[in-house]
Scaffold this motif. Structure first.
Motif, PDB file in Angstrom:
ATOM      1  N   PHE A  18       0.844  -1.184   0.000  1.00  0.00           N
ATOM      2  CA  PHE A  18       0.000   0.000   0.000  1.00  0.00           C
ATOM      3  C   PHE A  18       0.886   1.242   0.000  1.00  0.00           C
ATOM      4  CE2 PHE A  18      -2.396  -3.403   1.847  1.00  0.00           C
ATOM      5  CZ  PHE A  18      -3.615  -3.295   1.209  1.00  0.00           C
ATOM      6  N   ALA A  19       0.366   2.332  -0.542  1.00  0.00           N
ATOM      7  CA  ALA A  19       1.124   3.580  -0.587  1.00  0.00           C
ATOM      8  C   ALA A  19       1.373   4.122   0.815  1.00  0.00           C
ATOM      9  CB  ALA A  19       0.389   4.613  -1.434  1.00  0.00           C
ATOM     10  N   SER A  20       0.419   3.915   1.715  1.00  0.00           N
ATOM     11  CA  SER A  20       0.550   4.408   3.091  1.00  0.00           C
ATOM     12  C   SER A  20      -0.425   3.639   3.968  1.00  0.00           C
ATOM     13  CB  SER A  20       0.233   5.906   3.155  1.00  0.00           C
ATOM     14  OG  SER A  20      -1.128   6.121   2.825  1.00  0.00           O
ATOM     15  N   SER A  23      -3.835   4.721   3.110  1.00  0.00           N
ATOM     16  CA  SER A  23      -4.320   4.085   1.889  1.00  0.00           C
ATOM     17  C   SER A  23      -4.930   2.716   2.204  1.00  0.00           C
ATOM     18  CB  SER A  23      -3.177   3.937   0.898  1.00  0.00           C
ATOM     19  OG  SER A  23      -3.590   3.243  -0.244  1.00  0.00           O
ATOM     20  N   PHE A  24      -4.254   1.932   3.052  1.00  0.00           N
ATOM     21  CA  PHE A  24      -4.815   0.640   3.450  1.00  0.00           C
ATOM     22  C   PHE A  24      -6.156   0.844   4.151  1.00  0.00           C
ATOM     23  CE2 PHE A  24      -5.707  -2.212   6.977  1.00  0.00           C
ATOM     24  CZ  PHE A  24      -5.936  -3.391   6.284  1.00  0.00           C
ATOM     25  N   ASP A  25      -6.199   1.771   5.122  1.00  0.00           N
ATOM     26  CA  ASP A  25      -7.430   1.999   5.888  1.00  0.00           C
ATOM     27  C   ASP A  25      -8.592   2.369   4.975  1.00  0.00           C
ATOM     28  OD1 ASP A  25      -6.059   1.457   8.247  1.00  0.00           O
ATOM     29  OD2 ASP A  25      -5.630   3.576   8.659  1.00  0.00           O
ATOM     30  N   GLU A  26      -8.345   3.257   4.010  1.00  0.00           N
ATOM     31  CA  GLU A  26      -9.411   3.691   3.095  1.00  0.00           C
ATOM     32  C   GLU A  26      -9.881   2.540   2.214  1.00  0.00           C
ATOM     33  OE1 GLU A  26      -7.752   6.979   0.977  1.00  0.00           O
ATOM     34  OE2 GLU A  26      -7.877   8.334   2.708  1.00  0.00           O
ATOM     35  N   GLN A  27      -8.915   1.777   1.655  1.00  0.00           N
ATOM     36  CA  GLN A  27      -9.286   0.674   0.773  1.00  0.00           C
ATOM     37  C   GLN A  27     -10.022  -0.425   1.534  1.00  0.00           C
ATOM     38  OE1 GLN A  27      -6.237  -0.707  -1.953  1.00  0.00           O
ATOM     39  NE2 GLN A  27      -5.228   1.285  -1.824  1.00  0.00           N
ATOM     40  N   ALA A  28      -9.570  -0.728   2.735  1.00  0.00           N
ATOM     41  CA  ALA A  28     -10.233  -1.769   3.532  1.00  0.00           C
ATOM     42  C   ALA A  28     -11.643  -1.328   3.907  1.00  0.00           C
ATOM     43  CB  ALA A  28      -9.405  -2.075   4.775  1.00  0.00           C
ATOM     44  N   LYS A  29     -11.804  -0.056   4.269  1.00  0.00           N
ATOM     45  CA  LYS A  29     -13.121   0.471   4.651  1.00  0.00           C
ATOM     46  C   LYS A  29     -14.109   0.369   3.492  1.00  0.00           C
ATOM     47  CE  LYS A  29     -15.242   4.792   6.195  1.00  0.00           C
ATOM     48  NZ  LYS A  29     -14.978   6.205   6.492  1.00  0.00           N
ATOM     49  N   ARG A  30     -13.623   0.566   2.254  1.00  0.00           N
ATOM     50  CA  ARG A  30     -14.490   0.521   1.078  1.00  0.00           C
ATOM     51  C   ARG A  30     -14.672  -0.892   0.523  1.00  0.00           C
ATOM     52  NH1 ARG A  30     -12.411   5.105  -2.819  1.00  0.00           N
ATOM     53  NH2 ARG A  30     -14.333   4.571  -3.915  1.00  0.00           N
ATOM     54  N   GLY A  31     -14.018  -1.884   1.161  1.00  0.00           N
ATOM     55  CA  GLY A  31     -14.170  -3.270   0.726  1.00  0.00           C
ATOM     56  C   GLY A  31     -13.304  -3.638  -0.464  1.00  0.00           C
ATOM     57  N   PHE A  32     -12.262  -2.842  -0.767  1.00  0.00           N
ATOM     58  CA  PHE A  32     -11.399  -3.102  -1.908  1.00  0.00           C
ATOM     59  C   PHE A  32     -10.297  -4.102  -1.581  1.00  0.00           C
ATOM     60  CE2 PHE A  32     -12.275   1.377  -3.753  1.00  0.00           C
ATOM     61  CZ  PHE A  32     -13.513   0.948  -4.190  1.00  0.00           C
ATOM     62  N   SER A  40     -13.031 -12.834   1.192  1.00  0.00           N
ATOM     63  CA  SER A  40     -13.632 -12.096   2.298  1.00  0.00           C
ATOM     64  C   SER A  40     -13.089 -10.673   2.310  1.00  0.00           C
ATOM     65  CB  SER A  40     -13.308 -12.767   3.634  1.00  0.00           C
ATOM     66  OG  SER A  40     -13.716 -11.942   4.706  1.00  0.00           O
ATOM     67  N   ALA A  41     -13.960  -9.702   2.536  1.00  0.00           N
ATOM     68  CA  ALA A  41     -13.537  -8.302   2.623  1.00  0.00           C
ATOM     69  C   ALA A  41     -13.277  -7.887   4.071  1.00  0.00           C
ATOM     70  CB  ALA A  41     -14.600  -7.398   1.999  1.00  0.00           C
ATOM     71  N   LYS A  42     -13.447  -8.818   5.011  1.00  0.00           N
ATOM     72  CA  LYS A  42     -13.157  -8.530   6.421  1.00  0.00           C
ATOM     73  C   LYS A  42     -11.692  -8.849   6.665  1.00  0.00           C
ATOM     74  CE  LYS A  42     -17.862  -9.357   7.923  1.00  0.00           C
ATOM     75  NZ  LYS A  42     -18.741 -10.198   8.709  1.00  0.00           N
ATOM     76  N   VAL A  43     -10.845  -7.860   6.393  1.00  0.00           N
ATOM     77  CA  VAL A  43      -9.397  -8.041   6.420  1.00  0.00           C
ATOM     78  C   VAL A  43      -8.785  -7.058   7.403  1.00  0.00           C
ATOM     79  CG1 VAL A  43      -7.304  -7.866   5.026  1.00  0.00           C
ATOM     80  CG2 VAL A  43      -9.363  -8.836   4.040  1.00  0.00           C
ATOM     81  N   GLU A  44      -7.825  -7.540   8.174  1.00  0.00           N
ATOM     82  CA  GLU A  44      -7.111  -6.692   9.132  1.00  0.00           C
ATOM     83  C   GLU A  44      -5.619  -6.883   8.951  1.00  0.00           C
ATOM     84  OE1 GLU A  44      -8.344  -8.015  12.953  1.00  0.00           O
ATOM     85  OE2 GLU A  44     -10.265  -6.978  12.874  1.00  0.00           O
ATOM     86  N   ARG A  45      -4.860  -5.911   9.440  1.00  0.00           N
ATOM     87  CA  ARG A  45      -3.408  -6.059   9.448  1.00  0.00           C
ATOM     88  C   ARG A  45      -3.035  -7.058  10.537  1.00  0.00           C
ATOM     89  NH1 ARG A  45      -2.015   0.283   9.198  1.00  0.00           N
ATOM     90  NH2 ARG A  45      -3.998   0.328  10.269  1.00  0.00           N
ATOM     91  N   ALA A  46      -2.141  -7.983  10.210  1.00  0.00           N
ATOM     92  CA  ALA A  46      -1.655  -8.941  11.198  1.00  0.00           C
ATOM     93  C   ALA A  46      -0.554  -8.268  12.019  1.00  0.00           C
ATOM     94  CB  ALA A  46      -1.105 -10.180  10.501  1.00  0.00           C
ATOM     95  N   VAL A  47      -0.305  -8.795  13.191  1.00  0.00           N
ATOM     96  CA  VAL A  47       0.764  -8.272  14.027  1.00  0.00           C
ATOM     97  C   VAL A  47       2.081  -8.577  13.315  1.00  0.00           C
ATOM     98  CG1 VAL A  47       1.901  -8.448  16.252  1.00  0.00           C
ATOM     99  CG2 VAL A  47      -0.581  -8.633  16.111  1.00  0.00           C
TER     100      VAL A  47
END
Length: 163
Positions: A18-20, A23-32, A40-47
């Motif tokens: 991701f660019a930043s 950018s990840f937060d926005e794309q994940a929020k929009r289901g991209f 699945s669009a329910k994706v989170e950053r792993a530790v």
């Protein structure tokens, strides 16, 4: 660019760039951002542990060269390539719908090529018979047609079949 290890709600782990972080937060929020395994669009950053170079140890010394008489270790076989999901079911369905739309337009409209704006304007003003047409128009031509009140719909280009 930032590389994140991601995990979906079905515990599938994968990586993406991701660019930043925003950018990840926005794309994940929009289901991209979707899991390539289960879509699945329910994706989170792993530790993740950050990869930070240490400067408190001083410069690293190069490893000594191996002796000529020592036998070289046997090469370790690389693991067999694993299949990767380049497109999920949603993307494939979207591509199929887009292909069907292009086929429908080609079968039911007259191709006018680069004369699209000119021909659409003639039809709009009654100077040419009313019929379905398709072709190419520049951004400037599209703006002019819009200002004239001509109804038209831009079609997205189809990606190459190999992609």
């Amino acid at each position: 660019m930032i590389r994140y290890t991601l995990i979906c709600d079905n515990a599938h782990e994968f990586e993406s760039w991701f660019a930043s972080s925003t950018s990840f937060d926005e794309q994940a929020k929009r289901g991209f951002v979707t899991c390539p395994v289960c879509d699945s669009a329910k994706v989170e950053r792993a530790v993740m542990a950050p990869a930070v170079a240490r400067t408190d140890r001083g410069p690293r010394l190069a490893a000594p060269a191996p002796e000529a008489s020592a036998p070289s270790p046997a090469p370790v076989p690389s693991p067999a390539p694993q299949p990767a999901a380049l497109m999920g079911e949603k993307e494939m369905a979207f591509r199929a719908m887009l292909t069907a739309l292009h086929e429908h337009v080609a079968a039911n409209a007259e191709p006018v090529g680069k004369r699209f704006a000119e021909e659409a304007l003639k039809i709009h003003h009654g100077e040419s018979e009313s019929r379905a047409i398709y072709g190419e128009a520049s951004a400037e031509d599209a703006r002019m047609l819009h200002e004239e009140g001509v109804e038209f719909l831009p079609l997205p280009r189809l990606p190459e079949g190999r992609n």
